[in-house]
Design a protein around this motif. Structure first.
Motif, mmCIF file in Angstrom:
data_model
loop_
_atom_site.group_PDB
_atom_site.id
_atom_site.type_symbol
_atom_site.label_atom_id
_atom_site.label_comp_id
_atom_site.label_asym_id
_atom_site.label_seq_id
_atom_site.Cartn_x
_atom_site.Cartn_y
_atom_site.Cartn_z
ATOM 1 N N ASP A 30 0.839 -1.214 0.000
ATOM 2 C CA ASP A 30 0.000 0.000 0.000
ATOM 3 C C ASP A 30 0.867 1.255 0.000
ATOM 4 O OD1 ASP A 30 -2.285 -1.476 0.140
ATOM 5 O OD2 ASP A 30 -2.827 -0.916 2.205
ATOM 6 N N ILE A 31 1.840 1.279 0.912
ATOM 7 C CA ILE A 31 2.667 2.484 1.067
ATOM 8 C C ILE A 31 3.436 2.753 -0.227
ATOM 9 C CG2 ILE A 31 4.629 3.480 2.304
ATOM 10 C CD1 ILE A 31 3.712 2.078 4.810
ATOM 11 N N PHE A 32 3.880 1.688 -0.861
ATOM 12 C CA PHE A 32 4.605 1.856 -2.118
ATOM 13 C C PHE A 32 3.684 2.381 -3.223
ATOM 14 C CE2 PHE A 32 6.528 -0.217 -6.025
ATOM 15 C CZ PHE A 32 7.437 0.805 -6.221
ATOM 16 N N GLU A 33 2.527 1.746 -3.358
ATOM 17 C CA GLU A 33 1.629 2.138 -4.444
ATOM 18 C C GLU A 33 1.059 3.538 -4.254
ATOM 19 O OE1 GLU A 33 -1.344 -0.836 -4.921
ATOM 20 O OE2 GLU A 33 0.142 -2.348 -5.530
ATOM 21 N N GLN A 34 0.739 3.873 -3.004
ATOM 22 C CA GLN A 34 0.062 5.141 -2.770
ATOM 23 C C GLN A 34 1.017 6.302 -2.543
ATOM 24 O OE1 GLN A 34 -2.273 3.780 0.471
ATOM 25 N NE2 GLN A 34 -3.416 2.399 -0.851
ATOM 26 N N ARG B 264 -4.616 0.461 7.856
ATOM 27 C CA ARG B 264 -4.561 0.602 6.396
ATOM 28 C C ARG B 264 -5.255 1.875 5.941
ATOM 29 N NH1 ARG B 264 -6.141 -4.227 2.356
ATOM 30 N NH2 ARG B 264 -5.050 -2.955 0.835
ATOM 31 N N TYR B 265 -6.421 2.122 6.534
ATOM 32 C CA TYR B 265 -7.206 3.303 6.169
ATOM 33 C C TYR B 265 -6.431 4.580 6.483
ATOM 34 C CZ TYR B 265 -11.128 6.496 5.679
ATOM 35 O OH TYR B 265 -11.926 7.524 5.276
ATOM 36 N N LYS B 266 -5.877 4.625 7.688
ATOM 37 C CA LYS B 266 -5.119 5.811 8.116
ATOM 38 C C LYS B 266 -3.916 6.064 7.203
ATOM 39 C CE LYS B 266 -4.170 6.902 12.656
ATOM 40 N NZ LYS B 266 -5.034 7.952 13.202
ATOM 41 N N LEU B 267 -3.231 5.000 6.856
ATOM 42 C CA LEU B 267 -2.039 5.161 6.020
ATOM 43 C C LEU B 267 -2.407 5.643 4.617
ATOM 44 C CD1 LEU B 267 0.083 2.074 7.112
ATOM 45 C CD2 LEU B 267 0.573 4.480 7.562
ATOM 46 N N LYS B 268 -3.603 5.273 4.201
ATOM 47 C CA LYS B 268 -4.045 5.660 2.868
ATOM 48 C C LYS B 268 -4.503 7.122 2.818
ATOM 49 C CE LYS B 268 -6.807 3.582 -0.801
ATOM 50 N NZ LYS B 268 -7.654 2.433 -1.135
ATOM 51 N N HIS B 269 -5.206 7.550 3.870
ATOM 52 C CA HIS B 269 -5.887 8.843 3.787
ATOM 53 C C HIS B 269 -5.298 9.948 4.652
ATOM 54 C CE1 HIS B 269 -9.007 7.075 1.329
ATOM 55 N NE2 HIS B 269 -9.062 6.068 2.181
ATOM 56 N N ASP B 270 -4.485 9.593 5.617
ATOM 57 C CA ASP B 270 -3.987 10.604 6.551
ATOM 58 C C ASP B 270 -2.487 10.784 6.307
ATOM 59 O OD1 ASP B 270 -3.086 12.004 8.745
ATOM 60 O OD2 ASP B 270 -4.234 10.857 10.232
ATOM 61 N N THR B 271 -2.135 11.791 5.513
ATOM 62 C CA THR B 271 -0.726 11.936 5.137
ATOM 63 C C THR B 271 0.144 12.318 6.340
ATOM 64 O OG1 THR B 271 -1.214 14.169 4.393
ATOM 65 C CG2 THR B 271 -1.042 12.481 2.689
ATOM 66 N N GLY B 272 -0.465 13.033 7.293
ATOM 67 C CA GLY B 272 0.277 13.350 8.521
ATOM 68 C C GLY B 272 0.657 12.067 9.249
ATOM 69 N N TYR B 273 -0.278 11.141 9.299
ATOM 70 C CA TYR B 273 0.009 9.879 9.982
ATOM 71 C C TYR B 273 1.022 9.057 9.191
ATOM 72 C CZ TYR B 273 -0.156 5.730 12.711
ATOM 73 O OH TYR B 273 0.245 4.685 13.499
ATOM 74 N N LEU B 274 0.908 9.086 7.883
ATOM 75 C CA LEU B 274 1.871 8.343 7.059
ATOM 76 C C LEU B 274 3.295 8.821 7.353
ATOM 77 C CD1 LEU B 274 2.369 6.410 4.453
ATOM 78 C CD2 LEU B 274 2.894 8.612 3.410
ATOM 79 N N LYS B 275 3.441 10.143 7.478
ATOM 80 C CA LYS B 275 4.752 10.727 7.761
ATOM 81 C C LYS B 275 5.298 10.182 9.074
ATOM 82 C CE LYS B 275 6.478 15.242 7.936
ATOM 83 N NZ LYS B 275 6.179 16.646 8.187
ATOM 84 N N ARG B 276 4.430 10.172 10.084
ATOM 85 C CA ARG B 276 4.856 9.648 11.374
ATOM 86 C C ARG B 276 5.235 8.170 11.269
ATOM 87 N NH1 ARG B 276 5.015 8.872 16.585
ATOM 88 N NH2 ARG B 276 4.262 6.878 17.345
#
Lengths: 195, 272
Positions: free
Chosen positions: B16-20, B53-65
């Motif tokens: 997911d992280i790679f594709e998105q 999964r949902y958070k990583l997809k839609h919350d870019t602040g959370y993805l950064k963390r």
């Protein structure tokens, strides 16, 4: 409950007061058909090839400081290097990790126990020895949960009882080893790993 | 802490992280990344895998963390003093004969090694003709590196390391205490250039005489290590140096034949 799976990996974790038992144990381990043995000892993060030399002088097995990507082999003892966590991979290679200390320790016994259990499951035999740290107890419990075999040094004959006692307070390990006999732990490992 | 996320779910998240988002962690060593993902999952009290999964997809602040937490950002000043001693006595004086010294700190994290290098270059009177490129995958750690603020509690250890590495000044002369932090001298930053760079996916961006990449490759699998070695090889001038962490090696890699190791140090020099 009898656990009979063939042991694929032995991990020994120790802290204060564990060195003599470890030295005795490696000297009495079977020198042929012994599964790989990993040793994690808490110590200062100084350059310490001397500890590897000390261990090498006491064992017939091949002693090496664990390196990243090393493949676990029988009749070999791997010493976790100072100031790195040592992780076991599912393909039976080793990884090093310079991440945050765990229980104020790097290497952390918990980290190696847990990843060993993840990789070897019921074929993993983990032993927690003397120490003043809380490290190792949680990892050992996870080994038990994943059906690996667990042993702790009898706190009553450990130089520092705290660490093995922490494990006993959490769960019932498979073996409590009376180390007044210097051969006791090696004998247990040898008997459990006999083909 | 018991792992709640299975190997299969780790694969799903990494894909997911790679594709998105384009971050590729699929070639990282498995045991370490699994341990860290499970750790973040527990401390952030994520209620379920689906939620993560949902958070990583839609919350870019959370993805950064998340990316910051699953990559290891622990570093020190003058770690392995004997290594810095060789830089001070051998490598940097050799590079000092060049008109301009370009150094790449690849995977610099919060920058402790970049500041250590700046101190060495100052003391050798080479700083004015040096450029220190410091890169990392995480923008937030680079932000911290740029500030030059490190925990004051670490200074005792760093000062000891500095002296063991051959430093003979008062280490405290390089920083001023600012509450619980040590603020490093602004002039140390003059020649530093910070930028994001992903060793997994980004290419070469310059030619250097020294590449420092210590305790980064230990997190990569063998294939990714080989790719990064070839990236370094393509970014290093002839007679340039590559410095790795104390448990890392260039030996056994496909570029090994082009390099010669400096005695027992984790420093390799590219041959002519």
């Amino acid at each position: 409950m009898e656990k009979t799976a063939l042991i694929g990996l032995v991990v020994i974790g120790g802290s204060a007061g564990s060195l003599d038992i470890i030295l005795n144990t490696v000297s009495f381990l079977r020198s042929k058909n012994c599964p790989p043995v990993i040793i994690v000892i808490h110590r200062k993060n100084s350059d310490d090839s001397s500890l590897a030399d000390l261990l090498a002088g006491r064992t017939q097995l091949k002693l090496k400081e664990a390196g990243e990507k090393d493949r676990l082999k029988p009749d070999s003892v791997y010493l976790a290097p100072a100031d790195y966590h040592l992780l076991v991979e599912k393909d039976h290679t080793l990884s090093l990790d310079f991440s945050e200390k765990v229980n104020y320790s790097r290497p952390s016994i918990d980290v190696t126990f847990q990843t060993a259990a993840e990789a070897f499951g019921e074929k993993c035999f983990c032993i927690l020895l003397s120490g003043a740290s809380a490290d190792g107890a949680e990892g050992l419990q996870l080994v038990n949960k994943m059906k690996g075999i667990t042993a702790v040094q009898d706190p009553s004959n450990a130089e520092v009882a705290f660490m093995p006692q922490q494990a006993i307070d959490r769960f019932q390990p498979d073996y409590i080893v009376d180390t007044t006999d210097p051969k006791a732990l090696a004998n247990l490992i040898n008997s459990l790993t006999a083909k | 802490m018991e792992y709640k996320i299975s190997d299969e779910d780790i694969e799903v998240i990494l894909n997911d992280i790679f594709e998105q988002h384009g971050y590729d962690f699929t070639d990282y060593s498995k045991a370490s990344i699994k341990r860290r993902i499970n750790w973040v999952y527990a401390v952030d009290k994520i209620p379920s895998f689906a939620e993560l999964r949902y958070k990583l997809k839609h919350d870019t602040g959370y993805l950064k963390r998340f990316v910051e937490e699953i990559t290891v950002n622990v570093t020190e000043m003058f770690r392995d003093p004997s290594f810095y001693q060789v830089l001070r006595k051998d490598v940097l004086p050799t590079l000092g004969t060049y008109p301009l010294i370009r150094i790449w700190h690849a995977g610099c994290s919060t920058g402790e090694e970049v500041y250590s290098m700046a101190i060495l270059l100052k003391e050798l009177n080479l700083y004015h003709k040096s450029l220190l490129y410091a890169t990392d995958i995480n923008p937030s750690v680079l932000e911290r590196a740029r500030k030059g603020l490190f925990p004051l509690a670490q200074m005792k250890q760093y000062s000891e390391n500095y002296i063991l590495s051959g430093g003979n000044r008062e280490f405290s002369h390089y920083y001023s205490a600012n509450y619980s932090m040590a603020k490093f001298d602004e002039t140390l930053k003059e020649k530093m250039i910070f930028s994001t760079h992903n060793l997994v996916s980004d290419g070469s961006f310059n030619e250097f005489q020294l590449i420092m990449c210590r305790n980064v490759l230990i997190y990569f699998d063998t294939d990714l290590q080989a790719r990064v070695f070839s990236l370094f090889d393509g970014s290093l001038e002839k007679l340039g140096y590559l410095a790795l962490g104390s448990k890392e090696t260039l030996n056994f890699s496909t570029i090994a034949s082009k390099y010669k190791q400096l005695n027992k140090q984790k420093i390799w020099r590219k041959l002519l």
